[in-house]
Design a protein around this motif. Structure first.
Motif, PDB file in Angstrom:
ATOM      1  N   LEU A  50       1.374  -2.454  -4.597  1.00  0.00           N
ATOM      2  CA  LEU A  50       1.501  -1.324  -3.661  1.00  0.00           C
ATOM      3  C   LEU A  50       2.951  -0.896  -3.469  1.00  0.00           C
ATOM      4  CD1 LEU A  50      -0.944  -1.631  -0.641  1.00  0.00           C
ATOM      5  CD2 LEU A  50      -0.986  -0.057  -2.579  1.00  0.00           C
ATOM      6  N   LYS A  51       3.889  -1.765  -3.857  1.00  0.00           N
ATOM      7  CA  LYS A  51       5.297  -1.399  -3.740  1.00  0.00           C
ATOM      8  C   LYS A  51       5.560  -0.143  -4.570  1.00  0.00           C
ATOM      9  CE  LYS A  51       9.786  -3.634  -3.941  1.00  0.00           C
ATOM     10  NZ  LYS A  51      10.545  -4.727  -4.557  1.00  0.00           N
ATOM     11  N   HIS A  52       4.860  -0.009  -5.688  1.00  0.00           N
ATOM     12  CA  HIS A  52       5.071   1.146  -6.567  1.00  0.00           C
ATOM     13  C   HIS A  52       3.846   2.043  -6.655  1.00  0.00           C
ATOM     14  CE1 HIS A  52       8.756  -0.802  -7.789  1.00  0.00           C
ATOM     15  NE2 HIS A  52       8.071  -1.893  -8.069  1.00  0.00           N
ATOM     16  N   ALA A  53       2.652   1.461  -6.623  1.00  0.00           N
ATOM     17  CA  ALA A  53       1.436   2.245  -6.880  1.00  0.00           C
ATOM     18  C   ALA A  53       1.043   3.071  -5.660  1.00  0.00           C
ATOM     19  CB  ALA A  53       0.294   1.306  -7.253  1.00  0.00           C
ATOM     20  N   PRO A  54       0.564   4.312  -5.867  1.00  0.00           N
ATOM     21  CA  PRO A  54      -0.016   5.077  -4.768  1.00  0.00           C
ATOM     22  C   PRO A  54      -1.281   4.377  -4.274  1.00  0.00           C
ATOM     23  CG  PRO A  54      -0.381   6.184  -6.865  1.00  0.00           C
ATOM     24  CD  PRO A  54       0.529   5.031  -7.138  1.00  0.00           C
ATOM     25  N   VAL A  55      -1.487   4.362  -2.963  1.00  0.00           N
ATOM     26  CA  VAL A  55      -2.545   3.530  -2.399  1.00  0.00           C
ATOM     27  C   VAL A  55      -3.952   4.048  -2.750  1.00  0.00           C
ATOM     28  CG1 VAL A  55      -2.568   4.653  -0.119  1.00  0.00           C
ATOM     29  CG2 VAL A  55      -3.313   2.281  -0.335  1.00  0.00           C
ATOM     30  N   GLY A  56      -4.119   5.382  -2.880  1.00  0.00           N
ATOM     31  CA  GLY A  56      -5.450   5.940  -3.187  1.00  0.00           C
ATOM     32  C   GLY A  56      -6.001   5.398  -4.495  1.00  0.00           C
ATOM     33  N   GLY A 105       2.785  11.005 -14.786  1.00  0.00           N
ATOM     34  CA  GLY A 105       4.043  10.347 -14.526  1.00  0.00           C
ATOM     35  C   GLY A 105       4.094   9.785 -13.125  1.00  0.00           C
ATOM     36  N   ALA A 164       4.488  10.526  -9.712  1.00  0.00           N
ATOM     37  CA  ALA A 164       4.486  11.682  -8.825  1.00  0.00           C
ATOM     38  C   ALA A 164       5.414  11.448  -7.635  1.00  0.00           C
ATOM     39  CB  ALA A 164       3.070  11.942  -8.343  1.00  0.00           C
ATOM     40  N   PRO A 165       6.081  12.488  -7.163  1.00  0.00           N
ATOM     41  CA  PRO A 165       6.986  12.342  -6.024  1.00  0.00           C
ATOM     42  C   PRO A 165       6.223  11.797  -4.812  1.00  0.00           C
ATOM     43  CG  PRO A 165       7.094  14.553  -6.937  1.00  0.00           C
ATOM     44  CD  PRO A 165       5.975  13.864  -7.627  1.00  0.00           C
ATOM     45  N   GLY A 166       6.855  10.939  -4.089  1.00  0.00           N
ATOM     46  CA  GLY A 166       6.214  10.376  -2.900  1.00  0.00           C
ATOM     47  C   GLY A 166       5.543   9.064  -3.190  1.00  0.00           C
ATOM     48  N   ASP A 167       5.281   8.777  -4.473  1.00  0.00           N
ATOM     49  CA  ASP A 167       4.641   7.507  -4.818  1.00  0.00           C
ATOM     50  C   ASP A 167       5.707   6.427  -4.918  1.00  0.00           C
ATOM     51  OD1 ASP A 167       2.621   9.240  -5.042  1.00  0.00           O
ATOM     52  OD2 ASP A 167       2.233   8.936  -7.167  1.00  0.00           O
ATOM     53  N   ALA A 168       6.456   6.259  -3.860  1.00  0.00           N
ATOM     54  CA  ALA A 168       7.622   5.374  -3.893  1.00  0.00           C
ATOM     55  C   ALA A 168       7.233   3.968  -4.337  1.00  0.00           C
ATOM     56  CB  ALA A 168       8.263   5.294  -2.533  1.00  0.00           C
ATOM     57  N   ALA A 173       4.469  -2.196   2.223  1.00  0.00           N
ATOM     58  CA  ALA A 173       5.035  -2.374   0.878  1.00  0.00           C
ATOM     59  C   ALA A 173       6.148  -1.365   0.625  1.00  0.00           C
ATOM     60  CB  ALA A 173       3.939  -2.243  -0.175  1.00  0.00           C
ATOM     61  N   MET A 188      -7.698   7.779  -0.113  1.00  0.00           N
ATOM     62  CA  MET A 188      -6.949   8.694  -0.978  1.00  0.00           C
ATOM     63  C   MET A 188      -6.376   9.850  -0.159  1.00  0.00           C
ATOM     64  SD  MET A 188      -8.138   9.958  -4.717  1.00  0.00           S
ATOM     65  CE  MET A 188      -9.542  10.834  -4.078  1.00  0.00           C
ATOM     66  N   PHE A 236       1.815   9.631   2.693  1.00  0.00           N
ATOM     67  CA  PHE A 236       2.812   9.242   1.697  1.00  0.00           C
ATOM     68  C   PHE A 236       2.988  10.306   0.624  1.00  0.00           C
ATOM     69  CE2 PHE A 236       0.581   5.377   3.213  1.00  0.00           C
ATOM     70  CZ  PHE A 236       1.609   4.864   3.982  1.00  0.00           C
ATOM     71  N   ALA A 237       2.424  11.510   0.842  1.00  0.00           N
ATOM     72  CA  ALA A 237       2.569  12.631  -0.092  1.00  0.00           C
ATOM     73  C   ALA A 237       2.136  12.257  -1.506  1.00  0.00           C
ATOM     74  CB  ALA A 237       4.002  13.159  -0.090  1.00  0.00           C
ATOM     75  N   GLU A 238       1.093  11.413  -1.637  1.00  0.00           N
ATOM     76  CA  GLU A 238       0.578  11.074  -2.965  1.00  0.00           C
ATOM     77  C   GLU A 238      -0.177  12.271  -3.532  1.00  0.00           C
ATOM     78  OE1 GLU A 238      -0.040   6.322  -1.944  1.00  0.00           O
ATOM     79  OE2 GLU A 238      -1.768   7.534  -2.489  1.00  0.00           O
TER      80      GLU A 238
END
Lengths: 133, 117
Positions: A70-76, A127, A129-133, B27, B85, B92-94
């Motif tokens: 989750l540090k890198h992956a988008p949670v959805g 890639g 995506a912005p926001g997917d810190a 995280a 989602m 988080f703007a995903e």
């Protein structure tokens, strides 16, 4: 930023491994503690089974792995992809516990694997995506 | 669906969605790598909120499953993939790209099929 699909691939496979270990150990602990009854004696039989500690170890491993992902992956997408364990548990329950798989179960397993392949391709295609810190 | 069943289902949804979003917040915000990251996460409330929600969700799920058959329970609970989602997009703007939507949709359909089967 470079796509992290290799990090995701290894991470989600490790997560699946820990989740599967937990589920399998829970099943073996339950078999060990039979017959089931909502009473202290049953709880004692569960606590006396070595399998329940394997289940707890699997939970801890899965937690550490999921938080690292989750540090890198988008949670959805990450939450959806964490359902890969449904497939591995189905396969192992058929193979090790000789449970019979129904047609909908097989179809569902195929859909889950397909969905995860699509999510993996999304990471490469869309890639980072912005926001997917 | 009775009111009690609805409340149990709503609790499952709220705790599951809230917990996943709390884990993501934990995280994201923890700085550093390795143990430093874990120390940073442990110092913020998000990780603990997520764990609390996980325990609450476990209780709510047991209550919900005692009220509905497993197949129906899995069917109704799989909506959490959608709410999580949407929460990720909101907080988080995903990005909800077509591939991500298709991938999550296929997994949700698969989980429902396994639950029904």
């Amino acid at each position: 930023m470079k796509p992290r699909w290799r990090f995701y691939l290894i991470g989600f496979l490790v997560l699946m491994g820990f989740d599967t270990l937990s589920q399998l150990c829970f099943k073996l602990a339950a078999l060990h503690a039979e017959p089931f009854a909502a009473d202290p004696a049953w709880l004692l039989r569960v606590a006396g089974s070595p399998w329940v500690y394997g289940a707890i170890a699997g939970y801890l491993g899965a937690f550490v792995t999921y938080m690292s992902l989750l540090k890198h992956a988008p949670v959805g997408p990450a939450f959806a992809a964490s359902h890969l364990n449904v497939v591995s548990v189905l396969i192992l329950s058929a193979w090790l516990l000789h449970e019979r798989l129904s047609l909908p179960e097989l179809g569902g397993a195929v859909l889950i694997v397909l969905g995860i392949l699509v999510l993996a391709s999304a990471e490469q295609h869309d890639g980072h995506a912005p926001g997917d810190a | 669906m009775t009111l009690v069943t609805f409340i149990a289902w709503l609790s499952v949804m709220v705790f599951d969605t809230g917990g996943q979003l709390a884990f993501k917040a934990a995280a994201n915000r923890g700085g550093g790598d390795g143990m430093a990251h874990w120390r940073a996460m442990a110092g913020k409330p998000w990780l603990w909120l997520g764990l609390l929600a996980f325990v609450a969700e476990f209780v709510a799920w047991l209550a919900f499953l005692s009220l509905v058959p497993l197949a129906e329970g899995v069917l109704l609970a799989t909506l959490n993939m959608v709410t999580i989602m949407l929460g990720g997009r909101w907080l988080f703007a995903e990005k909800l790209t077509p591939r991500r939507l298709l991938g999550v949709g296929l997994i949700a359909a698969g989980v429902i099929l396994v639950g029904v089967g």
